[in-house]
Design a protein around this motif. Structure first.
Motif, PDB file in Angstrom:
ATOM      1  N   GLY A  60       0.779  -1.234   0.000  1.00 53.53           N
ATOM      2  CA  GLY A  60       0.000   0.000   0.000  1.00 53.53           C
ATOM      3  C   GLY A  60       0.807   1.278   0.000  1.00 53.53           C
ATOM      4  N   HIS A  61       2.126   1.179  -0.059  1.00 52.37           N
ATOM      5  CA  HIS A  61       2.977   2.373  -0.086  1.00 52.37           C
ATOM      6  C   HIS A  61       4.030   2.212  -1.185  1.00 52.37           C
ATOM      7  N   PRO A  62       3.650   2.358  -2.461  1.00 50.90           N
ATOM      8  CA  PRO A  62       4.611   2.141  -3.553  1.00 50.90           C
ATOM      9  C   PRO A  62       5.772   3.123  -3.534  1.00 50.90           C
ATOM     10  N   GLY A  63       5.506   4.396  -3.133  1.00 54.01           N
ATOM     11  CA  GLY A  63       6.596   5.368  -3.078  1.00 54.01           C
ATOM     12  C   GLY A  63       7.638   4.989  -2.041  1.00 54.01           C
ATOM     13  N   LEU A  64       7.177   4.584  -0.841  1.00 48.09           N
ATOM     14  CA  LEU A  64       8.104   4.154   0.205  1.00 48.09           C
ATOM     15  C   LEU A  64       8.859   2.904  -0.216  1.00 48.09           C
ATOM     16  N   LEU A  65       8.170   1.988  -0.911  1.00 45.96           N
ATOM     17  CA  LEU A  65       8.825   0.754  -1.357  1.00 45.96           C
ATOM     18  C   LEU A  65       9.943   1.054  -2.352  1.00 45.96           C
ATOM     19  N   ARG A  66       9.733   2.030  -3.254  1.00 47.69           N
ATOM     20  CA  ARG A  66      10.768   2.386  -4.224  1.00 47.69           C
ATOM     21  C   ARG A  66      12.008   2.924  -3.512  1.00 47.69           C
ATOM     22  N   VAL A  67      11.810   3.767  -2.489  1.00 53.33           N
ATOM     23  CA  VAL A  67      12.953   4.318  -1.761  1.00 53.33           C
ATOM     24  C   VAL A  67      13.687   3.222  -0.995  1.00 53.33           C
ATOM     25  N   VAL A  68      12.914   2.320  -0.344  1.00 53.22           N
ATOM     26  CA  VAL A  68      13.542   1.232   0.413  1.00 53.22           C
ATOM     27  C   VAL A  68      14.342   0.309  -0.499  1.00 53.22           C
ATOM     28  N   VAL A  69      13.749  -0.027  -1.671  1.00 51.31           N
ATOM     29  CA  VAL A  69      14.463  -0.886  -2.623  1.00 51.31           C
ATOM     30  C   VAL A  69      15.712  -0.189  -3.148  1.00 51.31           C
ATOM     31  N   ALA A  70      15.613   1.117  -3.387  1.00 51.86           N
ATOM     32  CA  ALA A  70      16.791   1.868  -3.843  1.00 51.86           C
ATOM     33  C   ALA A  70      17.903   1.829  -2.794  1.00 51.86           C
ATOM     34  N   LEU A  71      17.534   1.936  -1.528  1.00 50.43           N
ATOM     35  CA  LEU A  71      18.537   1.845  -0.457  1.00 50.43           C
ATOM     36  C   LEU A  71      19.131   0.442  -0.371  1.00 50.43           C
ATOM     37  N   LEU A  72      18.291  -0.582  -0.555  1.00 46.30           N
ATOM     38  CA  LEU A  72      18.795  -1.950  -0.494  1.00 46.30           C
ATOM     39  C   LEU A  72      19.773  -2.243  -1.617  1.00 46.30           C
ATOM     40  N   ARG A  73      19.501  -1.680  -2.795  1.00 44.96           N
ATOM     41  CA  ARG A  73      20.412  -1.898  -3.920  1.00 44.96           C
ATOM     42  C   ARG A  73      21.777  -1.257  -3.662  1.00 44.96           C
ATOM     43  N   ARG A  74      21.850  -0.408  -2.669  1.00 46.41           N
ATOM     44  CA  ARG A  74      23.119   0.263  -2.342  1.00 46.41           C
ATOM     45  C   ARG A  74      23.543  -0.052  -0.911  1.00 46.41           C
ATOM     46  N   THR A  75      23.273  -1.273  -0.498  1.00 44.82           N
ATOM     47  CA  THR A  75      23.680  -1.698   0.837  1.00 44.82           C
ATOM     48  C   THR A  75      25.187  -1.643   1.001  1.00 44.82           C
ATOM     49  N   ASP A  76      25.933  -1.999  -0.066  1.00 43.91           N
ATOM     50  CA  ASP A  76      27.390  -1.963   0.024  1.00 43.91           C
ATOM     51  C   ASP A  76      27.900  -0.543   0.269  1.00 43.91           C
ATOM     52  N   TRP A  77      27.269   0.451  -0.401  1.00 45.90           N
ATOM     53  CA  TRP A  77      27.695   1.832  -0.205  1.00 45.90           C
ATOM     54  C   TRP A  77      27.306   2.342   1.186  1.00 45.90           C
ATOM     55  N   ILE A  78      26.174   1.904   1.711  1.00 48.48           N
ATOM     56  CA  ILE A  78      25.782   2.304   3.065  1.00 48.48           C
ATOM     57  C   ILE A  78      26.778   1.751   4.087  1.00 48.48           C
ATOM     58  N   LEU A  79      27.112   0.458   3.931  1.00 46.63           N
ATOM     59  CA  LEU A  79      28.082  -0.138   4.847  1.00 46.63           C
ATOM     60  C   LEU A  79      29.456   0.507   4.694  1.00 46.63           C
ATOM     61  N   PHE A  80      29.835   0.793   3.451  1.00 46.26           N
ATOM     62  CA  PHE A  80      31.127   1.438   3.207  1.00 46.26           C
ATOM     63  C   PHE A  80      31.180   2.801   3.891  1.00 46.26           C
ATOM     64  N   THR A  81      30.088   3.560   3.816  1.00 46.95           N
ATOM     65  CA  THR A  81      30.046   4.868   4.473  1.00 46.95           C
ATOM     66  C   THR A  81      30.139   4.733   5.995  1.00 46.95           C
ATOM     67  N   VAL A  82      29.423   3.743   6.538  1.00 44.32           N
ATOM     68  CA  VAL A  82      29.477   3.522   7.986  1.00 44.32           C
ATOM     69  C   VAL A  82      30.882   3.126   8.425  1.00 44.32           C
ATOM     70  N   PHE A  83      31.524   2.236   7.662  1.00 46.90           N
ATOM     71  CA  PHE A  83      32.888   1.804   7.998  1.00 46.90           C
ATOM     72  C   PHE A  83      33.863   2.974   7.915  1.00 46.90           C
ATOM     73  N   LEU A  84      33.707   3.833   6.884  1.00 47.16           N
ATOM     74  CA  LEU A  84      34.587   4.992   6.763  1.00 47.16           C
ATOM     75  C   LEU A  84      34.409   5.949   7.943  1.00 47.16           C
ATOM     76  N   LEU A  85      33.136   6.160   8.347  1.00 47.63           N
ATOM     77  CA  LEU A  85      32.884   7.039   9.482  1.00 47.63           C
ATOM     78  C   LEU A  85      33.523   6.487  10.761  1.00 47.63           C
ATOM     79  N   ALA A  86      33.402   5.175  10.980  1.00 44.30           N
ATOM     80  CA  ALA A  86      34.009   4.564  12.159  1.00 44.30           C
ATOM     81  C   ALA A  86      35.531   4.686  12.115  1.00 44.30           C
ATOM     82  N   ALA A  87      36.108   4.442  10.928  1.00 44.23           N
ATOM     83  CA  ALA A  87      37.563   4.552  10.798  1.00 44.23           C
ATOM     84  C   ALA A  87      38.024   5.991  11.017  1.00 44.23           C
TER      85      ALA A  87
END
Length: 434
Positions: A60-87
């Motif tokens: 029932g929320h296609p707009g939210l689903l598109r954003v969530v899927v877009a974030l999932l497709r970039r899980t590696d970049w999210i983790l990379f950013t988190v690792f860089l921030l920690a380092a």
């Protein structure tokens, strides 16, 4: 002069970066960045499938689903950013901030790319989305590296004079970006207005289509004018150039313009509207949609014909439902000379009335039209109110009803035949008969 200064400053900036790149701490930071990127890639391959199954449960929320899927497709970049921030936090706690400068730049660039790529997902066109993501990231990278002013000066120096207009690469780039953004926004708003108008019950179908088309075209033209004016481009200076281009386009797009104007005329005079049943050059069907260049006509066999608007202006069109949906059909038939024509007329009317699609309020009529060579010829006329359901099928049902009624009442439907008479001398003569 500004162009030469921009080159000198760019060379000085490149020299400073080269001196920094040959230091040991640059290689240490580069090794840390590459290691963290590989770790993020391997970790994302395990995490992404698990999280995606949970995300697919969003209903029932296609707009939210598109954003969530877009974030999932970039899980590696999210983790990379988190690792860089920690380092970055860890290294700044144990060493000098100057020794973490490259990691800070990598963190800023990865954040900018993550934001730009996710934001571009709101654009459905794949090419436009990619172009928007790359342009946004390039601009962010220039700001992060501190060379946005130098790049702007360099692009502004690449210019050619066109009369009173100074056309630079910077102006072209700004105009292109603003034009894409404003036209995209205009298209989105135009589609929204078109959808709202289409569901309005207070307007006729033709007015709905007309308002939707005017809104779309008008908003795009206004958006283009605003974008070009925003970059400081004087539109009056392009009058001669646009006039020459307009003449060339007028010859090249003559048919397109003709169809567009014809479409406007059709919408204004309401001669064709969605839902009408029409016949044109042997094509019989109902109008599904009116477009700027053509009319979509769906036939009974499921085929969809895209007929240019100009054909509806220049050729003879039969609109079976122009003023109302009542249509009169004729069925011709013949009976034997042995039959009573008065009884035949009554039975034919009764047979037509037995067909469900025949209009009951307008009683059918049957007339004797001719004393034929081998039959009494009649025409049966009846009315229907749903021509979009087909004409051949209702004629076929009426003919079957006539056949059954005549057989029940002993009325013959003659067919031509020939008799051969043998003479005593062996000669044969042909004679016509019923």
């Amino acid at each position: 002069m500004d162009f030469r200064n921009a080159i000198d400053e760019s060379l000085a900036w490149a020299s400073r970066w080269f001196d920094y790149a040959v230091t040991p701490w640059f290689f240490y930071q580069a090794a840390i960045i590459v290691t963290l990127f590989l770790v993020a890639k391997l970790t994302a391959q395990r995490i992404e499938p698990l999280v995606e199954n949970r995300a697919r449960q969003i209903k029932g929320h296609p707009g939210l689903l598109r954003v969530v899927v877009a974030l999932l497709r970039r899980t590696d970049w999210i983790l990379f950013t988190v690792f860089l921030l920690a380092a970055l936090v860890l290294m700044r706690a144990v060493t000098w901030p100057s020794r973490t400068h490259f990691i800070y730049i990598a963190l800023s660039l990865s954040l900018a790319w993550l934001f730009a790529s996710v934001l571009s997902r709101i654009v459905r066109n794949r090419f436009v989305a990619r172009a928007l993501a790359w342009l946004t990231w390039i601009y962010a990278a220039l700001v992060i590296l501190g060379i946005d002013d130098d790049a702007a000066t360099f692009l502004d120096g690449l210019a050619i004079p066109l009369g009173a207009v100074r056309l630079s690469a910077l102006m072209v780039l700004k105009a292109a970006l603003l034009l894409i953004a404003t036209v995209w926004l205009a298209v989105v708003v135009g589609k929204y207005i078109d959808e709202r108008v289409r569901i309005s019950e207070e307007l006729t179908p033709s007015i709905r289509v007309l308002v939707g088309k005017v809104a779309k075209v008008g908003l795009v033209l206004v958006a283009g004018a605003i974008a070009l004016s925003s970059v400081g481009l004087d539109l009056t200076a392009l009058t001669i150039f646009s006039g020459a281009v307009g003449v060339g386009l007028a010859f090249g797009l003559q048919k397109v313009v003709s169809n567009f104007v014809s479409g406007m005329i059709i919408l204004l005079d309401k001669s064709i509207k969605p839902g009408d049943t029409i016949s044109l050059e042997g094509t019989f069907g109902w109008v599904r949609e009116l477009r700027a260049r053509f009319v979509s006509v769906v036939t009974r066999d499921g085929r969809e014909y895209l007929i240019p608007n100009e054909d509806f202006i220049t050729q003879r069109v039969i609109n079976w439902s122009f003023s109302d949906n009542l249509v009169r059909l004729d069925v011709n038939f013949g009976v034997s000379y042995d039959a009573d024509p008065h009884k035949v007329s009554e039975l034919a009317i009764k047979a037509a009335m037995s067909v469900g699609r025949v209009e009951a309020d307008r009683r059918p009529v049957c007339w004797l039209t001719d004393f034929g060579e081998s039959s009494l010829n009649f025409v049966l006329r009846f009315w229907i109110h749903d021509p979009q359901q087909g004409l051949t099928n209702v004629r076929g049902r009426v003919l079957l009803a006539l056949w059954d009624t005549f057989r029940e009442n002993g009325i013959d439907i003659p067919y031509p035949h020939r008799e051969i008479i043998m003479k005593p001398d062996g000669r044969a003569e042909k004679s016509g008969g019923r």
